[in-house]
Scaffold this active site. Structure first.
Site: not given
Length: 404
Positions: A127, A204, A229-230, A378
């Site tokens: 990322f 991560d 927040y996921k 996705r």
């Protein structure tokens, strides 16, 4: 189509976690929300929890709430994430800043502890924030970034890491679940290989926390960072967490020396002296409001168990692959994720040259996946808020949008 619908309905009827689908706020006009791996849905209980916070914790208790509950919230909530989701014993996890800031703190602390080593190893497709921070830390320390190349679908393998590390490696930084393909890395084997080279390992966890059982202590991990927040549904901008294995406490020293990480916060001393343990990795005032929403989701995960969440994640992604084979593969759509659920996280990625435009059509029609450059969609399937019928609706909508 009839067989797929019957299969989806059967999976939903047998789903032991199906009752939790009603725990989330409805989204009028949205027929399928397939982006829970980017932003989890809010819980129905959240508005009342926010009102209670404004009315009581803040509105009535006012500044007294700092002494009564807020000062210890970063470490207490960190311990709870450690217990519920990431396999970390107490005193090793803290909720603090953004993912980017915490990555910087841990990377900078890790390389400073090995001044004779000159390299940071990171996957070239990781990322962007991980790569950018690694480059910045390397530049500050006069180090080199060694770029690791991995298969874009199956992700980083143990052989890739073994070939990249050496006696010059100070730190290896990898994602547990690849944000593009969903490929799941072998945390234990890779961590062992990194330790075999005398380096530290930083994982991560942004795409695995809350959807995959993580065992940081059991795998001997040194450092980890994850967002909330996921799959933890903390809301936009909710703070990240940092894990520092207890064996590194008192050895690693984080670089952002703020007052909240001092040993005696209110002594107002002339010189900085860090707190003992994980608390020293706090810098500024904790984002108390940003920690509210995730607490309800942790309640839900604890009830469902992280193993139960993982099992449903497998059935959701397996069904997405099955629907892909029947509906999208004949349209020259490519599967960009591992087929085996054991090697896959909580999302499935598919590819087609027209997907940038297709995504616009889907969003306008109330079907919400996300687009990843250059041509991937996705399907992010958050287990507690997503049904198998919803997955099928999304796949069929992709088919229809391609046809139009």
């Amino acid at each position: 189509m009839t067989d797929l619908l019957a299969e989806a309905q059967g999976l939903d009827a047998r789903d032991p976690l199906a009752a939790h689908l009603d725990a989330f706020v409805e989204a009028p006009g949205v027929g399928a929300y397939l982006d829970g791996n980017s932003l989890g849905r809010p819980l129905r209980s959240l508005p009342e929890r926010l009102a209670e916070f404004v009315r009581d914790d803040w509105g009535t208790r006012l500044i007294r709430s700092w002494d009564e509950q807020w000062m210890d919230l970063p470490t207490e909530l960190g311990d709870r994430i450690g217990r519920v989701a990431i396999g970390a014993a107490v005193g090793q996890t803290v909720v603090a800043d953004s993912t980017t800031v915490l990555l910087y703190k841990l990377m900078r602390a890790a390389v400073a502890a090995s001044p004779d080593r000159t390299e940071i190893v990171i996957e070239e497709g990781n990322f962007p924030t991980d790569r950018f921070v690694a480059e910045g830390v390397a530049a500050e320390r006069g180090m080199t970034v060694r770029w690791l190349t991995a298969d874009p679908v199956h992700g980083v393998q143990i052989d890739d890491v073994a070939a990249a590390v050496s006696e010059q490696t100070a730190l290896v930084v990898l994602s547990h679940v690849d944000y593009r393909s969903g490929a799941l890395a072998d945390m234990k084997a890779i961590t062992d290989a990194v330790h075999g080279a005398g380096a530290l390992m930083l994982w991560d966890l942004c795409h695995s926390v809350g959807v995959i059982p993580v065992e940081l202590d059991a795998c001997g991990v040194d450092l980890a960072v994850g967002c909330t927040y996921k799959y933890l549904n903390g809301g936009p901008g909710s703070p990240a967490f940092a894990y520092v294995n207890a064996r590194h406490h008192g050895v690693l020293r984080q670089p952002v020396q703020g007052w909240m990480g001092a040993g005696d916060v209110f002594a107002m001393k002339s010189a900085y002296a860090p707190a003992n343990g994980i608390r020293q990795f706090i810098s500024g005032t904790p984002p108390v409001l940003g920690m509210l929403a995730m607490q309800g989701m942790l309640d839900l995960i604890e009830t469902a168990t992280i193993d139960g969440v993982r099992e449903k994640s497998k059935t959701l992604t397996d069904f997405a692959v099955r629907a892909f084979d029947d509906v999208l593969a004949p349209l020259d759509v490519r599967l960009l994720s591992p087929r085996d659920a054991e090697n896959r996280g909580g999302h499935v990625t598919i590819g087609h040259p027209d997907f940038a435009e297709v995504t616009k059509t889907l969003w306008a029609d109330g079907v919400i996946p996300d687009f990843r450059f250059p041509d991937g969609i996705r399907l992010g399937l958050s287990p507690l808020s997503t049904s198998h019928v919803e997955v099928l609706s999304g796949v069929l909508a992709v088919r229809d949008a391609l046809g139009s």
